[in-house]
Scaffold this motif. Structure first.
Motif, mmCIF file in Angstrom:
data_model
loop_
_atom_site.group_PDB
_atom_site.id
_atom_site.type_symbol
_atom_site.label_atom_id
_atom_site.label_comp_id
_atom_site.label_asym_id
_atom_site.label_seq_id
_atom_site.Cartn_x
_atom_site.Cartn_y
_atom_site.Cartn_z
ATOM 1 N N PHE A 79 0.896 -1.262 0.020
ATOM 2 C CA PHE A 79 -0.002 -0.067 -0.057
ATOM 3 C C PHE A 79 0.823 1.145 0.015
ATOM 4 O O PHE A 79 0.383 2.366 0.104
ATOM 5 N N GLY A 80 2.330 1.166 -0.048
ATOM 6 C CA GLY A 80 2.946 2.214 -0.371
ATOM 7 C C GLY A 80 2.900 3.046 -1.674
ATOM 8 O O GLY A 80 2.564 2.445 -2.501
ATOM 9 N N ASP A 81 3.393 4.267 -1.574
ATOM 10 C CA ASP A 81 3.301 5.022 -2.980
ATOM 11 C C ASP A 81 4.923 5.239 -3.354
ATOM 12 O O ASP A 81 4.984 6.106 -4.039
ATOM 13 N N ARG A 82 5.927 4.876 -2.527
ATOM 14 C CA ARG A 82 7.083 4.886 -2.869
ATOM 15 C C ARG A 82 8.016 3.710 -2.221
ATOM 16 O O ARG A 82 7.500 2.884 -1.440
ATOM 17 N N PRO A 83 9.212 3.522 -2.546
ATOM 18 C CA PRO A 83 10.062 2.478 -2.282
ATOM 19 C C PRO A 83 10.264 2.376 -0.690
ATOM 20 O O PRO A 83 10.143 3.806 -0.185
ATOM 21 N N VAL A 84 10.142 1.435 0.049
ATOM 22 C CA VAL A 84 10.699 1.468 1.310
ATOM 23 C C VAL A 84 12.177 0.361 1.562
ATOM 24 O O VAL A 84 12.096 -0.634 1.112
ATOM 25 N N THR A 85 13.022 0.877 2.161
ATOM 26 C CA THR A 85 14.252 -0.045 2.463
ATOM 27 C C THR A 85 14.276 -0.423 4.024
ATOM 28 O O THR A 85 13.997 0.380 4.870
ATOM 29 N N PHE A 86 14.582 -1.625 3.955
ATOM 30 C CA PHE A 86 14.559 -2.321 5.200
ATOM 31 C C PHE A 86 15.984 -2.709 5.389
ATOM 32 O O PHE A 86 16.814 -3.399 5.068
ATOM 33 N N ASP A 87 16.569 -2.282 6.742
ATOM 34 C CA ASP A 87 18.093 -2.404 7.121
ATOM 35 C C ASP A 87 17.951 -3.257 8.567
ATOM 36 O O ASP A 87 16.961 -3.271 9.271
ATOM 37 N N GLY A 88 19.008 -4.226 8.578
ATOM 38 C CA GLY A 88 19.306 -4.829 9.924
ATOM 39 C C GLY A 88 18.266 -5.659 10.454
ATOM 40 O O GLY A 88 17.746 -5.978 11.532
ATOM 41 N N VAL A 89 17.588 -6.457 9.263
ATOM 42 C CA VAL A 89 16.762 -7.297 9.541
ATOM 43 C C VAL A 89 17.022 -8.461 10.476
ATOM 44 O O VAL A 89 17.936 -8.986 9.881
ATOM 45 N N HIS A 90 16.365 -8.536 11.568
ATOM 46 C CA HIS A 90 16.875 -9.761 12.443
ATOM 47 C C HIS A 90 15.400 -10.642 13.009
ATOM 48 O O HIS A 90 14.413 -10.077 13.029
ATOM 49 N N ALA A 91 15.848 -12.051 13.165
ATOM 50 C CA ALA A 91 14.664 -12.884 13.708
ATOM 51 C C ALA A 91 15.374 -13.631 15.171
ATOM 52 O O ALA A 91 16.382 -14.109 15.035
ATOM 53 N N GLY A 92 14.655 -13.452 16.011
ATOM 54 C CA GLY A 92 14.813 -14.069 17.348
ATOM 55 C C GLY A 92 13.575 -14.805 18.084
ATOM 56 O O GLY A 92 12.580 -14.589 17.718
ATOM 57 N N LEU A 93 13.954 -15.229 19.310
ATOM 58 C CA LEU A 93 12.841 -15.957 20.079
ATOM 59 C C LEU A 93 12.730 -14.986 21.199
ATOM 60 O O LEU A 93 13.752 -14.413 21.781
ATOM 61 N N ARG A 94 11.422 -14.860 21.398
ATOM 62 C CA ARG A 94 11.204 -13.818 22.707
ATOM 63 C C ARG A 94 11.313 -14.437 24.035
ATOM 64 O O ARG A 94 10.814 -15.560 24.324
ATOM 65 N N LYS A 95 11.973 -13.786 25.159
ATOM 66 C CA LYS A 95 12.118 -14.186 26.369
ATOM 67 C C LYS A 95 10.975 -13.566 26.873
ATOM 68 O O LYS A 95 10.129 -14.094 27.827
ATOM 69 N N GLU A 96 10.697 -12.437 27.374
ATOM 70 C CA GLU A 96 9.750 -11.552 27.874
ATOM 71 C C GLU A 96 9.629 -9.954 27.389
ATOM 72 O O GLU A 96 10.791 -9.469 27.067
ATOM 73 N N GLY A 97 8.494 -9.482 27.100
ATOM 74 C CA GLY A 97 8.328 -8.014 26.701
ATOM 75 C C GLY A 97 9.270 -7.917 25.340
ATOM 76 O O GLY A 97 9.255 -8.633 24.438
ATOM 77 N N ALA A 98 10.143 -6.778 25.337
ATOM 78 C CA ALA A 98 10.905 -6.951 23.879
ATOM 79 C C ALA A 98 12.165 -7.631 24.093
ATOM 80 O O ALA A 98 13.088 -7.402 23.253
ATOM 81 N N ALA A 99 12.676 -7.994 25.002
ATOM 82 C CA ALA A 99 13.837 -8.900 25.411
ATOM 83 C C ALA A 99 13.676 -10.361 24.676
ATOM 84 O O ALA A 99 12.934 -11.010 24.560
ATOM 85 N N LEU A 100 14.875 -10.786 24.315
ATOM 86 C CA LEU A 100 14.932 -12.006 23.460
ATOM 87 C C LEU A 100 15.662 -13.098 24.048
ATOM 88 O O LEU A 100 16.702 -12.687 25.156
ATOM 89 N N VAL A 101 15.563 -14.204 23.717
ATOM 90 C CA VAL A 101 16.392 -15.310 24.371
ATOM 91 C C VAL A 101 17.821 -15.187 23.720
ATOM 92 O O VAL A 101 18.146 -15.140 22.711
ATOM 93 N N ARG A 102 18.800 -15.234 24.725
ATOM 94 C CA ARG A 102 20.172 -15.084 24.645
ATOM 95 C C ARG A 102 20.571 -16.085 23.433
ATOM 96 O O ARG A 102 20.327 -17.074 23.459
ATOM 97 N N GLY A 103 21.162 -15.578 22.380
ATOM 98 C CA GLY A 103 21.970 -16.097 21.277
ATOM 99 C C GLY A 103 20.950 -16.508 20.139
ATOM 100 O O GLY A 103 21.017 -17.302 19.097
ATOM 101 N N SER A 104 19.646 -15.970 20.305
ATOM 102 C CA SER A 104 18.633 -16.555 19.352
ATOM 103 C C SER A 104 18.403 -15.462 18.166
ATOM 104 O O SER A 104 17.768 -15.789 17.137
ATOM 105 N N ASN A 105 18.966 -14.299 18.166
ATOM 106 C CA ASN A 105 18.635 -13.068 17.463
ATOM 107 C C ASN A 105 19.837 -13.406 16.222
ATOM 108 O O ASN A 105 20.876 -13.138 16.440
#
Length: 406
Positions: A79-105
């Motif tokens: 639904f954008g009307d111009r290009p969007v750039t995505f940087d630093g994309v990561h995937a990890g497992l959540r520990k709690e809140g915004a914190a991730l499981v150590r070593g998963s990101n």
């Protein structure tokens, strides 16, 4: 967090390390990329949202259904009307809140690059991330949008807390940089994995009931979530669940996102490993003023079924639930609902029918939701109602392999 998931984190981390609302345009089916091999484990239907904010980091929390290897995500600028750039994309497992499981990101790439620019109206899949992603667990996707401007592609009603912050912190597993919360998902609209051979998925095409409104936020108690947990325990090849619900959505006309007819290809039929379309829409068409006829809505259902069958999927339809007590209810609308439900039950044009009307209605006033299932507005079920809906689905009906083709 469930105990079973907590026990799975250390192994999962090691394996993974090894490895607002109305749109100005409706994307065409050609704008949905060809799905990769694999099975969808999470999805969210997109619509046009407010203007983007540049120099922002996003940390999005989503819940997987089926587990598997080689995670891939889909980033959408539909639904954008111009290009969007995505940087630093990561995937990890959540520990709690915004914190991730150590070593998963872990960093994700796109054709080998750490950043990707998605043209207006298009989407992109990431490269596969080696390692195993657990089933029914919280996955966290983090990315920066350094120069995002114009309309945002996203999903307003997430019923899940995610996070934003300044750029440059997506690789971090701690929560310190993620200081602001939000209740929407931006740009991310699908996650898939390679699962066991023969594994398939179901996509629930629906409105705010499927989206989970009136269920408890941050607890994954939408009816498709309950269904995913049932499928995870069951002896069935259908394991993946894609939630294709959008609040205020209609079958026939745009409004709360593109209509079901206009978004079927991108939101549903494009999902990897799709085996079944579960169609549960219509109440927003029925209660709209001026009201539509039963024949109008039946024609829409018929078209969706024909297109889904032509794409090689099963189609399970659900009856429209009662909504007397909602401000837009009227005897005329109720008459349309009864006629539509009679068609859904008796037409034989679907591979199966789930009778949500029967499950949710009060025996004392069948035009109303049973009070024990009413989320309070007489239209949306509460947590108990959501679970009752999922429990009513015949799991065998979600795989029509071997049945006579339509």
């Amino acid at each position: 967090m469930r105990a079973r998931s907590a026990l799975a984190w250390p192994l999962a981390a090691v394996l993974l390390a090894a490895v607002s609302a109305c749109q100005s345009r409706t994307p065409t089916p050609a704008e949905a990329p060809t799905p990769p091999d694999g099975v969808v484990t999470w999805a969210s239907s997109a619509a046009r949202m407010d203007e983007a904010a540049a120099d922002r980091g996003h940390r999005l929390v989503v819940r997987t259904s089926v587990g598997g290897h080689d995670l891939r995500i889909r980033l959408s600028n539909a639904f954008g009307d111009r290009p969007v750039t995505f940087d630093g994309v990561h995937a990890g497992l959540r520990k709690e809140g915004a914190a991730l499981v150590r070593g998963s990101n872990r960093p994700l790439t796109f054709d080998g690059a750490r950043s990707v620019t998605v043209p207006a109206g298009e989407s992109v899949f990431s490269d596969p991330l080696p390692g195993r992603l657990p089933d029914t667990t919280d996955l966290v996707i983090s990315f920066d949008t350094p120069d995002a401007t114009g309309p945002v592609t996203g999903h307003w009603l997430a019923m899940q807390t995610s996070y934003t912050g300044a750029r440059g912190h997506t690789a971090e597993e701690g929560a310190a940089a993620w200081t602001r919360t939000m209740g929407s998902w931006f740009y991310l609209d699908a996650v898939s994995v390679r699962a066991a051979p023969g594994t398939g998925a179901v996509a629930a095409l629906g409105d705010s009931i499927t989206d989970g409104w009136q269920s408890t936020t941050d607890t994954n108690r939408r009816w498709p979530d309950y269904l995913a947990r049932r499928l995870n325990r069951a002896d069935t090849d259908i394991k993946g669940v894609a939630n294709a619900g959008i609040s205020s959505n209609k079958v026939l006309t745009d409004g709360g996102g593109p209509s079901a007819l206009n978004r079927l290809d991108r939101d549903v039929l494009s999902q990897p490993g799709l085996r079944t379309v579960f169609l549960f829409e219509g109440v927003n068409d029925i209660k709209a003023a001026p009201g539509i006829t039963a024949d109008d809505l039946i024609d829409g259902y018929r078209t969706i079924a024909e297109r889904a069958h032509a794409a090689g999927t099963c189609v399970v339809a659900a009856t429209v639930a009662p909504f007397k007590g909602w401000s837009e209810w009227s005897p005329a609308a109720e008459a349309v609902r009864r006629d539509v439900n009679a068609y859904l039950r008796d037409s034989g044009e679907f591979d199966a029918v789930t009778d949500f009307d029967r499950v949710l209605r009060s025996p004392y006033d069948p035009e109303r939701i049973l009070p024990a299932f009413d989320g309070g507005d007489h239209l949306h079920p509460n947590d108990k109602g959501m679970q009752a809906m999922a429990d009513a689905v015949d799991l065998k009906s979600l795989d029509c392999a071997g049945r006579s083709p339509h």
